[in-house]
Design an enzyme around this catalytic site. Structure first.
Site, short mmCIF file in Angstrom:
data_model
loop_
_atom_site.label_atom_id
_atom_site.label_comp_id
_atom_site.label_asym_id
_atom_site.label_seq_id
_atom_site.Cartn_x
_atom_site.Cartn_y
_atom_site.Cartn_z
N ASP A 34 0.83 -1.23 0.00
CA ASP A 34 0.00 0.00 0.00
C ASP A 34 0.85 1.26 0.00
O ASP A 34 0.35 2.35 0.21
CB ASP A 34 -0.94 0.00 1.20
CG ASP A 34 -0.20 0.04 2.52
OD1 ASP A 34 1.06 0.03 2.51
OD2 ASP A 34 -0.84 0.10 3.58
N ARG A 92 9.76 26.78 -0.91
CA ARG A 92 9.32 27.96 -1.67
C ARG A 92 8.09 28.62 -1.05
O ARG A 92 7.87 29.80 -1.21
CB ARG A 92 9.06 27.59 -3.14
CG ARG A 92 10.36 27.51 -3.93
CD ARG A 92 10.15 26.96 -5.32
NE ARG A 92 9.87 25.53 -5.28
CZ ARG A 92 9.74 24.79 -6.37
NH1 ARG A 92 9.84 25.34 -7.56
NH2 ARG A 92 9.50 23.49 -6.26
N ASP A 166 16.58 36.35 -11.44
CA ASP A 166 15.67 37.28 -10.75
C ASP A 166 16.44 37.96 -9.63
O ASP A 166 17.57 37.58 -9.30
CB ASP A 166 14.41 36.57 -10.23
CG ASP A 166 14.72 35.43 -9.29
OD1 ASP A 166 15.67 35.56 -8.48
OD2 ASP A 166 14.04 34.39 -9.35
N LYS A 189 12.13 39.27 -13.50
CA LYS A 189 11.30 38.09 -13.82
C LYS A 189 9.89 38.27 -13.27
O LYS A 189 9.71 38.64 -12.11
CB LYS A 189 11.96 36.85 -13.21
CG LYS A 189 11.09 35.60 -13.18
CD LYS A 189 11.93 34.38 -12.80
CE LYS A 189 11.32 33.61 -11.66
NZ LYS A 189 12.09 32.42 -11.26
N ASP A 215 21.06 29.88 -10.66
CA ASP A 215 19.84 29.91 -9.84
C ASP A 215 19.98 28.86 -8.75
O ASP A 215 20.76 27.91 -8.89
CB ASP A 215 18.61 29.61 -10.71
CG ASP A 215 17.34 30.26 -10.16
OD1 ASP A 215 17.38 30.78 -9.04
OD2 ASP A 215 16.33 30.25 -10.87
N THR A 220 10.85 23.30 -13.43
CA THR A 220 10.38 22.96 -14.79
C THR A 220 11.41 23.36 -15.84
O THR A 220 11.43 22.81 -16.93
CB THR A 220 9.08 23.71 -15.10
OG1 THR A 220 9.34 25.12 -15.11
CG2 THR A 220 7.99 23.40 -14.10
N GLY A 221 12.24 24.35 -15.52
CA GLY A 221 13.21 24.87 -16.50
C GLY A 221 12.72 26.13 -17.18
O GLY A 221 13.46 26.77 -17.92
C1 R5P Z 1 12.40 30.79 -7.77
O1 R5P Z 1 12.39 31.77 -7.04
C2 R5P Z 1 13.55 29.84 -7.85
O2 R5P Z 1 14.75 30.46 -7.45
C3 R5P Z 1 13.72 29.28 -9.24
O3 R5P Z 1 13.99 30.36 -10.12
C4 R5P Z 1 12.49 28.57 -9.69
O4 R5P Z 1 12.02 27.68 -8.71
C5 R5P Z 1 12.77 27.82 -10.97
O5 R5P Z 1 11.59 27.20 -11.38
P1 R5P Z 1 11.38 26.78 -12.88
O6 R5P Z 1 12.56 25.98 -13.31
O7 R5P Z 1 10.11 25.97 -12.85
O8 R5P Z 1 11.21 28.03 -13.68
#
Ligand code: R5P
Length: 287
Positions: A34, A92, A166, A189, A215, A220-221
């Site tokens: 399970d 986050r 960002d 950003k 970063d 997701t990128g």
């Molecule tokens: C956001 O503040 C984080 O530092 C990353 O920039 C963010 O989590 C990246 O997410 P993704 O790859 O989905 O754009």
């Protein structure tokens, strides 16, 4: 000190426990049909200092497995327990952005704190610096792997400039630029949805430069890809991307043709975990 690992960080834990004065611990972990976890501590830990290493890219499963290992060690009489969470999930949501939201980071750290004597993280999303902190009144030590990522790229880029995607990442970009000995800047950003962002550049001239986007994490990128496209439109000669935590929730394939090179650390095991944090953790973990 005996070093245990959850199933997510076995390779990293092997590297850590290979250092002097650290010994690998043995724990049996399996899942019932399970999906519940079964955990059994097989090493003798009574009266000993123990560490457990577990990153959390699969947040809920990894957390529960970690808690069961920590609880098992306590039940077996460990003298003290260090929870090492190289990639801390839920970081986050570190405050209420809207009324009524759960502050996930506080809750997750609170549970880890209940089950351990000390928490170590690597570049926790809600902390901008390395050091000892007390977020929500919970003590934790945040290690900084950005210098290692910067060192990895240092000799690869001829005419470098470091770019934070960002404003929040600009402190790390500044430190990395010092290591690489180059300029740095950040992009503006705006997040449109979970996987879509918009970016703009202010005064920065990246013409002919080898841009390195740094970063703390790539999920997701969307952020890196949008930044890379913008930098190329502005004339960057090459675009590389580095991060500490490579989640790559949409796979690595989508970066092909977008960046010249991508590298992350081994806080998470990925196809581009080119930078090791084992020594960094091994230096911090002895109790
Ligand atoms: C956001 O503040 C984080 O530092 C990353 O920039 C963010 O989590 C990246 O997410 P993704 O790859 O989905 O754009």
């Amino acid at each position: 000190m005996i070093i245990f690992s959850g199933s997510q960080s076995k390779k990293l834990a092997e590297g850590v426990s290979a250092q002097d004065d650290l010994e690998p611990g043995v724990v049996e972990v399996r899942q019932f049909p399970d999906s519940e976890f079964y955990v059994r501590i097989l090493s003798g830990v009574r009266g000993k200092s123990c560490g457990v290493i577990q990153s959390m890219p699969d947040p809920n499963n990894n957390l529960v497995e970690m808690l069961l290992i920590l609880g098992g060690l306590r039940d077996c009489g460990a003298k003290n327990i260090t929870a090492v969470v190289p990639y801390l999930a839920y970081a986050r949501q570190d405050k209420k952005f809207k009324e009524g939201e759960a502050v996930s980071a506080r809750t997750i750290l609170g549970i880890l704190d209940e089950f351990s004597d000390r928490i170590i993280t690597v570049n926790s999303h809600f902390l901008d610096n390395a050091g000892r902190f007390k977020p929500y009144g919970i003590e934790l030590e945040n290690l900084d792997a950005f210098p290692l990522v910067a060192e990895y790229f240092r000799d690869k880029l001829k005419n470098p400039v470091v770019i934070a995607p960002d404003k929040g990442a600009v402190g790390y970009a500044k430190n990395a630029a010092r290591i690489i000995d180059c300029d740095f800047d950040y992009l503006e950003k705006t997040r449109i949805s979970d996987d879509k962002v918009e970016m703009s550049i202010k005064n920065l001239d990246v013409g002919g430069k080898d841009a390195l986007i740094l970063d703390d994490m790539i999920s997701t990128g969307g952020t890196i890809i949008e930044a890379a496209r913008l930098l190329r439109r502005k004339g960057a000669g090459s675009v590389s991307a580095g991060c500490v935590h490579g989640l790559f929730t949409k796979g690595l394939e989508r970066f092909r043709g977008e960046v010249d090179e991508i590298a992350c650390t081994d806080t998470l095991e990925t196809g581009v975990s080119k930078v090791g944090v084992g020594e960094l953790i091994a230096r911090a973990i002895p109790y």
